[in-house]
Design an enzyme around this catalytic site. Structure first.
Site, PDB file in Angstrom:
ATOM      1  N   ASP A 150     -32.615  56.214 124.947  1.00 40.30           N
ATOM      2  CA  ASP A 150     -31.183  55.115 123.761  1.00 40.30           C
ATOM      3  C   ASP A 150     -30.396  54.564 124.706  1.00 40.30           C
ATOM      4  OD1 ASP A 150     -31.021  55.900 121.047  1.00 40.30           O
ATOM      5  OD2 ASP A 150     -30.337  58.235 121.129  1.00 40.30           O
ATOM      6  N   GLN A 175     -31.657  63.375 118.860  1.00 39.11           N
ATOM      7  CA  GLN A 175     -30.251  63.054 117.720  1.00 39.11           C
ATOM      8  C   GLN A 175     -29.058  63.647 117.792  1.00 39.11           C
ATOM      9  OE1 GLN A 175     -32.044  60.231 115.595  1.00 39.11           O
ATOM     10  NE2 GLN A 175     -30.011  60.286 114.011  1.00 39.11           N
ATOM     11  N   LYS A 220     -38.507  57.433 111.975  1.00 41.19           N
ATOM     12  CA  LYS A 220     -38.535  56.841 114.012  1.00 41.19           C
ATOM     13  C   LYS A 220     -40.325  57.468 114.127  1.00 41.19           C
ATOM     14  CE  LYS A 220     -34.213  57.271 115.482  1.00 41.19           C
ATOM     15  NZ  LYS A 220     -32.917  57.932 116.074  1.00 41.19           N
TER      16      LYS A 220
HETATM   17  N1  GUN Z   1     -27.793  58.779 116.134  1.00 43.41           N
HETATM   18  C1  GUN Z   1     -27.377  57.708 114.713  1.00 43.41           C
HETATM   19  N2  GUN Z   1     -27.572  56.395 116.071  1.00 43.41           N
HETATM   20  C2  GUN Z   1     -28.121  57.304 117.113  1.00 43.41           C
HETATM   21  C3  GUN Z   1     -28.961  56.024 117.931  1.00 43.41           C
HETATM   22  O1  GUN Z   1     -28.784  55.379 118.021  1.00 43.41           O
HETATM   23  N3  GUN Z   1     -28.590  57.453 118.440  1.00 43.41           N
HETATM   24  C4  GUN Z   1     -29.116  58.960 118.642  1.00 43.41           C
HETATM   25  N4  GUN Z   1     -29.813  59.514 119.437  1.00 43.41           N
HETATM   26  N5  GUN Z   1     -28.488  59.305 117.674  1.00 43.41           N
HETATM   27  C5  GUN Z   1     -27.731  58.681 116.858  1.00 43.41           C
END
Ligand code: GUN
Length: 298
Positions: free
Chosen positions: A121, A98, A54
């Site tokens: 998100d 995350q 990311k």
């Molecule tokens: N963990 C796995 N996929 C995601 C996501 O799309 N967002 C977040 N914050 N954590 C994740």
């Protein structure tokens, strides 16, 4: 009949290129880069890989990346304090914590603390409420990426039968809302659904998001259907191999013999998630800075 393999990797690369173009024009208008903060608590290896990816892609798209790596024993109050700081920081347009968080932390409280205007998100109560009400807002990345692939393939989705397998907050529920917003007839199936193969066989669109390797078989699929496989499952390693194969929630080879189109694993939905995260961060940046962005530009 052999189905089309939907190239999520290529679609995601195209979306990132559009994001990079708008990130450059945003910087000229706002006098600063759009900024995305990512918070990782602990050292889960898969999460470390995602977070590094990311951060790299954020910078490659011409945005500022702020990375926070906190120890596994971080206290709830310290994590909340960090979210508050990021909420107040004008250089930060988007905040992603995350998931999953270590067990001693209250995930719901942390997510709910994120300023909804920075909720890239789409997981805060306000964002999910807006989605349910059909109001504009930030939408979870994986479902939005899946919808983009569906619309690219099928155009108008009005009247189609869609079955979403899985009811998670991250994928299943928002996916169903998005499909409803596109005028599909939507069924949400899950682990307690009776006669699941029969339910899936009705669907013009199948979205599988259950986390069970190759659960959806070829004979569950209606001929010509479009199948979106959100699952990423690592099988146990074969003899002599260090790592097992990555497979989705769909038995892909079987599905390809029946369906009209299928997303592969890897290379289908996976690459879309981060591309949509960057898109959401840039949309948030425009809104937060009061810089216009044409509807549907991204
Ligand atoms: N963990 C796995 N996929 C995601 C996501 O799309 N967002 C977040 N914050 N954590 C994740």
């Amino acid at each position: 009949m052999s189905a089309t393999v939907i190239d999520g990797k290529a679609f995601a690369a195209g979306l990132r290129a559009r994001v990079a173009g708008f990130a450059a024009s945003f910087e000229r208008s706002a006098g600063r880069k759009a900024g995305l903060a990512v918070v990782l608590v602990g050292e889960d290896p898969a999460s470390q890989v995602y977070v590094a990816s990311k951060a790299r892609q954020t910078v490659e798209c011409g945005m500022a990346s702020f990375e926070y790596k906190l120890p596994v024993d971080t206290a709830q109050t310290d994590l909340i304090a960090l979210v508050d700081r990021l909420n107040a920081d004008p250089a930060v347009d988007g905040i992603l914590v995350q998931l999953p968080l270590p067990k001693h932390l209250d995930e719901q409280e942390v997510v709910a603390r994120i300023n909804p205007d920075k909720d890239v998100d789409g997981l805060t109560p306000l964002s999910s409420g807006r989605l349910a009400l059909g109001q504009p807002g930030l939408v979870p990345c994986t479902p939005l990426g899946s919808l983009m692939l569906l619309k690219d393939r099928l155009g108008d989705l009005t009247g189609l039968d869609a079955v979403v397998i899985g009811r998670s907050i991250l994928v299943g529920k928002p996916m169903a809302q998005l499909l409803l917003g596109e005028n599909c007839t939507v069924t949400i199936a899950h682990s307690r659904t009776r006669n699941l193969p029969e339910v899936v066989r009705r669907a013009d669109i199948v979205v599988a998001a259950v986390g069970r390797p190759e659960m959806v078989k070829g004979d569950w699929i209606k001929p010509g259907a479009t199948v979106i496989d959100v699952g990423i499952n690592r099988l146990p390693p074969e003899e002599g191999k260090a790592k097992g194969r990555l497979v989705g929630d769909v038995a892909t080879t079987e599905a390809l013999a029946v369906a009209g189109a299928v997303t592969p694993v890897p290379g289908g939905v996976g690459p879309m998630t981060i591309a949509v995260l960057l898109r959401n961060a840039l949309v948030a940046a425009h809104r937060n800075a009061g810089v216009a962005l044409a509807d549907g530009a991204l």
